[in-house]
Write a protein that holds these residues in place. Structure first.
Motif, PDB file in Angstrom:
ATOM      1  N   ALA A   1      28.289  38.083  67.918  1.00 54.80           N
ATOM      2  CA  ALA A   1      29.105  37.961  69.127  1.00 54.80           C
ATOM      3  C   ALA A   1      30.448  38.651  68.926  1.00 54.80           C
ATOM      4  O   ALA A   1      31.061  38.564  67.868  1.00 54.80           O
ATOM      5  CB  ALA A   1      29.301  36.489  69.458  1.00 54.80           C
ATOM      6  N   SER A   2      30.880  39.361  69.948  1.00 53.45           N
ATOM      7  CA  SER A   2      32.109  40.143  69.842  1.00 53.45           C
ATOM      8  C   SER A   2      32.903  40.031  71.135  1.00 53.45           C
ATOM      9  O   SER A   2      32.333  39.828  72.215  1.00 53.45           O
ATOM     10  CB  SER A   2      31.759  41.617  69.571  1.00 53.45           C
ATOM     11  N   ASP A   3      34.225  40.178  70.997  1.00 50.78           N
ATOM     12  CA  ASP A   3      35.078  40.183  72.185  1.00 50.78           C
ATOM     13  C   ASP A   3      35.277  41.591  72.731  1.00 50.78           C
ATOM     14  O   ASP A   3      35.986  41.776  73.724  1.00 50.78           O
ATOM     15  CB  ASP A   3      36.452  39.580  71.848  1.00 50.78           C
ATOM     16  N   ALA A   4      34.670  42.598  72.079  1.00 50.56           N
ATOM     17  CA  ALA A   4      34.842  43.983  72.525  1.00 50.56           C
ATOM     18  C   ALA A   4      34.311  44.158  73.942  1.00 50.56           C
ATOM     19  O   ALA A   4      33.230  43.667  74.277  1.00 50.56           O
ATOM     20  CB  ALA A   4      34.118  44.930  71.568  1.00 50.56           C
ATOM     21  N   LEU A   5      35.080  44.839  74.778  1.00 47.48           N
ATOM     22  CA  LEU A   5      34.695  45.071  76.170  1.00 47.48           C
ATOM     23  C   LEU A   5      34.322  46.531  76.363  1.00 47.48           C
ATOM     24  O   LEU A   5      34.905  47.414  75.721  1.00 47.48           O
ATOM     25  CB  LEU A   5      35.858  44.704  77.099  1.00 47.48           C
ATOM     26  N   PRO A   6      33.376  46.820  77.241  1.00 47.50           N
ATOM     27  CA  PRO A   6      32.997  48.210  77.487  1.00 47.50           C
ATOM     28  C   PRO A   6      34.080  48.933  78.287  1.00 47.50           C
ATOM     29  O   PRO A   6      34.508  48.444  79.334  1.00 47.50           O
ATOM     30  CB  PRO A   6      31.701  48.090  78.290  1.00 47.50           C
ATOM     31  N   ALA A   7      34.520  50.075  77.789  1.00 51.14           N
ATOM     32  CA  ALA A   7      35.570  50.833  78.466  1.00 51.14           C
ATOM     33  C   ALA A   7      35.006  51.708  79.576  1.00 51.14           C
ATOM     34  O   ALA A   7      35.731  52.037  80.520  1.00 51.14           O
ATOM     35  CB  ALA A   7      36.327  51.699  77.459  1.00 51.14           C
TER      36      ALA A   7
END
Length: 331
Positions: free
Chosen positions: A134-140
């Protein structure tokens, strides 16, 4: 992206084959490719049951969230009136076990859906070769880019350079379509990557100078600066941009000409862009009057899903088509 038209059951197998081929091309093992096959099968089957006519679009992605295979299912069917119920196992309006969309969501590393009664459905699924933690990275960003039907070479191309203070993006549309158009747009991207940290007008001037040995094309370059809440665009030809801010869509200006052959001047234009806004760049394979008005609140969706909605509703049938959607991941 690879495109499979889905109007009847025999085309489900073709959608699955194309998706698995994309997975294998980037090194997915048998188990990961099997997940891709299941997702493609479920999405194509749903189109046959509820959404004819529709398409399965298959491509690969690589961004701050990871890399893998992306599948978009777009249709103009009856739509889903209650998405929450449709994602719950056991719910079906078609006499099936009602596990399809729920299974697609569980098998995917990123999943999103937009639908409305009478307006069709768009589903986005991303699958990686090794399921990430799980990651907090958001798609740009997200995009749809497909060649003219019947062509294998895509005359459109795009790229996004993510920066500490924002991003720089380009869409290039080679004149006409086919291999010569693809050669022009790919050359534009090569030049973009060499100059991608310079101002948009400087990048575009380099592209204009570097495309003279090709048939040329339309090119727009945009730079978003978070601190200034501004997007700056320089364009030659009809690759059109827009800032989507809530319910308002502000179109940008691109000057007439053909990059590589004719440009009276190259000029930057600035537009306000808040951190929760979207920026959209489209080639002329998308109608200039596109709108997201029928999907209020969609600006918060995955950018690839937003691109899929615009493509489904506004793509022209006689050209390559590209929609690039970019947002600020710090929003």
């Amino acid at each position: 992206m690879d495109r499979v038209t889905v109007t009847e059951a025999s085309q489900v197998a073709e959608a699955r084959r194309r998706a698995v081929s994309a997975a294998q091309s980037i090194g997915f093992d048998e188990t990961a490719a099997g997940r891709v096959a299941l997702v493609a099968t479920e999405l194509a089957t749903n189109i046959v049951k509820y959404g004819v006519p529709g398409e399965i679009l298959v491509g690969t992605y690589e961004d701050g969230t990871g890399s893998g295979v992306e599948i978009l299912a777009v249709d103009k069917g009856s739509g889903v009136s209650d998405i929450g119920s449709a994602l719950r196992d056991g719910h079906s309006t078609g006499g099936s076990a009602g596990e399809g969309l729920g299974a697609v969501r569980r098998l995917s590393d990123a999943f999103d859906i937009a639908s409305r009664a009478g307006g069709g459905t768009v589903v986005m699924a991303r699958l990686s070769g090794v399921r990430p933690a799980a990651s907090d990275a958001l798609p740009a960003f997200g995009a749809v880019t497909v060649p003219l039907k019947g062509e294998t070479a895509n005359g459109d191309a795009y790229a996004v350079r993510e920066r500490a203070d924002g991003w720089t993006a380009i869409v290039a549309d080679g004149l006409g379509h086919g291999p010569e158009a693809a050669m022009a747009s790919e050359e534009a991207l090569k030049i973009f990557r060499r100059h991608q940290d310079r101002p948009p007008a400087t990048i575009l001037a380099a592209i204009h100078a570097g495309l003279s040995h090709t048939r040329g094309g339309a090119v727009s370059v945009a730079r978003y600066e978070r601190d200034r809440e501004t997007v700056t665009l320089a364009g030659i030809g009809n690759v059109m941009g827009a800032v989507v801010s809530g319910t308002a869509t502000k179109r940008t200006v691109s000057l007439a000409g053909t990059a590589g052959h004719a440009a009276r001047r190259i000029q930057e234009f600035e537009y306000p862009m808040r951190q929760d806004d979207l920026f959209v760049l489209c080639s002329d394979g998308i109608a200039t009057g596109w709108s997201l008005d029928a999907f209020p609140g969609i600006a918060g969706a995955h950018p690839a899903l937003v691109a899929g909605v615009i493509y489904r509703d506004f793509a022209r049938v006689r050209d390559d088509a590209t929609v690039l959607v970019v947002r600020d991941t710090a929003a």
